[in-house]
Design a protein around this motif. Sequence first.
Motif, PDB file in Angstrom:
ATOM      1  N   GLN A  70       0.834  -1.203   0.000  1.00  0.00           N
ATOM      2  CA  GLN A  70       0.000   0.000   0.000  1.00  0.00           C
ATOM      3  C   GLN A  70       0.873   1.259   0.000  1.00  0.00           C
ATOM      4  O   GLN A  70       0.568   2.227  -0.690  1.00  0.00           O
ATOM      5  CB  GLN A  70      -0.924   0.000   1.222  1.00  0.00           C
ATOM      6  CG  GLN A  70      -1.995  -1.070   1.161  1.00  0.00           C
ATOM      7  CD  GLN A  70      -2.744  -1.190   2.475  1.00  0.00           C
ATOM      8  OE1 GLN A  70      -2.150  -1.334   3.537  1.00  0.00           O
ATOM      9  NE2 GLN A  70      -4.064  -1.129   2.378  1.00  0.00           N
ATOM     10  N   THR A  71       1.962   1.230   0.764  1.00  0.00           N
ATOM     11  CA  THR A  71       2.888   2.362   0.778  1.00  0.00           C
ATOM     12  C   THR A  71       3.471   2.576  -0.610  1.00  0.00           C
ATOM     13  O   THR A  71       3.523   3.703  -1.116  1.00  0.00           O
ATOM     14  CB  THR A  71       4.027   2.119   1.785  1.00  0.00           C
ATOM     15  OG1 THR A  71       3.475   1.895   3.086  1.00  0.00           O
ATOM     16  CG2 THR A  71       4.988   3.298   1.842  1.00  0.00           C
ATOM     17  N   ARG A  74       0.789   3.920  -3.111  1.00  0.00           N
ATOM     18  CA  ARG A  74       0.481   5.332  -2.857  1.00  0.00           C
ATOM     19  C   ARG A  74       1.627   6.229  -3.340  1.00  0.00           C
ATOM     20  O   ARG A  74       1.400   7.272  -3.952  1.00  0.00           O
ATOM     21  CB  ARG A  74       0.205   5.564  -1.373  1.00  0.00           C
ATOM     22  CG  ARG A  74      -0.268   6.972  -1.077  1.00  0.00           C
ATOM     23  CD  ARG A  74      -0.619   7.233   0.379  1.00  0.00           C
ATOM     24  NE  ARG A  74       0.531   7.030   1.244  1.00  0.00           N
ATOM     25  CZ  ARG A  74       0.686   6.003   2.071  1.00  0.00           C
ATOM     26  NH1 ARG A  74      -0.243   5.076   2.162  1.00  0.00           N
ATOM     27  NH2 ARG A  74       1.756   5.897   2.825  1.00  0.00           N
ATOM     28  N   ARG A  77       1.554   6.555  -7.091  1.00  0.00           N
ATOM     29  CA  ARG A  77       0.447   7.412  -7.557  1.00  0.00           C
ATOM     30  C   ARG A  77       0.788   8.880  -7.389  1.00  0.00           C
ATOM     31  O   ARG A  77       0.363   9.708  -8.181  1.00  0.00           O
ATOM     32  CB  ARG A  77      -0.826   7.098  -6.782  1.00  0.00           C
ATOM     33  CG  ARG A  77      -1.456   5.793  -7.216  1.00  0.00           C
ATOM     34  CD  ARG A  77      -2.724   5.538  -6.443  1.00  0.00           C
ATOM     35  NE  ARG A  77      -3.330   4.285  -6.859  1.00  0.00           N
ATOM     36  CZ  ARG A  77      -4.170   3.594  -6.110  1.00  0.00           C
ATOM     37  NH1 ARG A  77      -4.510   4.030  -4.914  1.00  0.00           N
ATOM     38  NH2 ARG A  77      -4.665   2.468  -6.566  1.00  0.00           N
ATOM     39  N   ARG A  78       1.554   9.217  -6.330  1.00  0.00           N
ATOM     40  CA  ARG A  78       1.939  10.606  -6.071  1.00  0.00           C
ATOM     41  C   ARG A  78       3.041  11.079  -7.002  1.00  0.00           C
ATOM     42  O   ARG A  78       3.141  12.270  -7.274  1.00  0.00           O
ATOM     43  CB  ARG A  78       2.474  10.751  -4.638  1.00  0.00           C
ATOM     44  CG  ARG A  78       1.450  10.879  -3.579  1.00  0.00           C
ATOM     45  CD  ARG A  78       2.073  11.380  -2.283  1.00  0.00           C
ATOM     46  NE  ARG A  78       3.410  10.866  -2.055  1.00  0.00           N
ATOM     47  CZ  ARG A  78       3.745   9.960  -1.149  1.00  0.00           C
ATOM     48  NH1 ARG A  78       2.825   9.431  -0.376  1.00  0.00           N
ATOM     49  NH2 ARG A  78       4.994   9.562  -1.006  1.00  0.00           N
TER      50      ARG A  78
END
Length: 81
Positions: A70-71, A74, A77-78
């Motif tokens: 998940q890290t 994310r 995506r950033r």
Amino acid sequence: MRSLEAGFREWRQVTPSQFFRRVRLAAAHAELSQPDESTTVSRVALSHGFPHLSRFSAYYRAEFGENPGQTLLRARRRKPP
């Protein structure tokens, strides 16, 4: 040896092995938070001394409140293309 560990526990409130695990987890978290295109959870775990991937995931989730994947997702995506 026991007095050294007891002193460390009194100073840091954790055992030496727990302390160094947290240091390695923090380094893995930093790498997953700033990935390049070849970053994978497995590679990060192994490079930071976690040969058991399921155990790494459990330690990571307990420390950061999310799975390492998940890290990584994310952070990707950033990151601008």
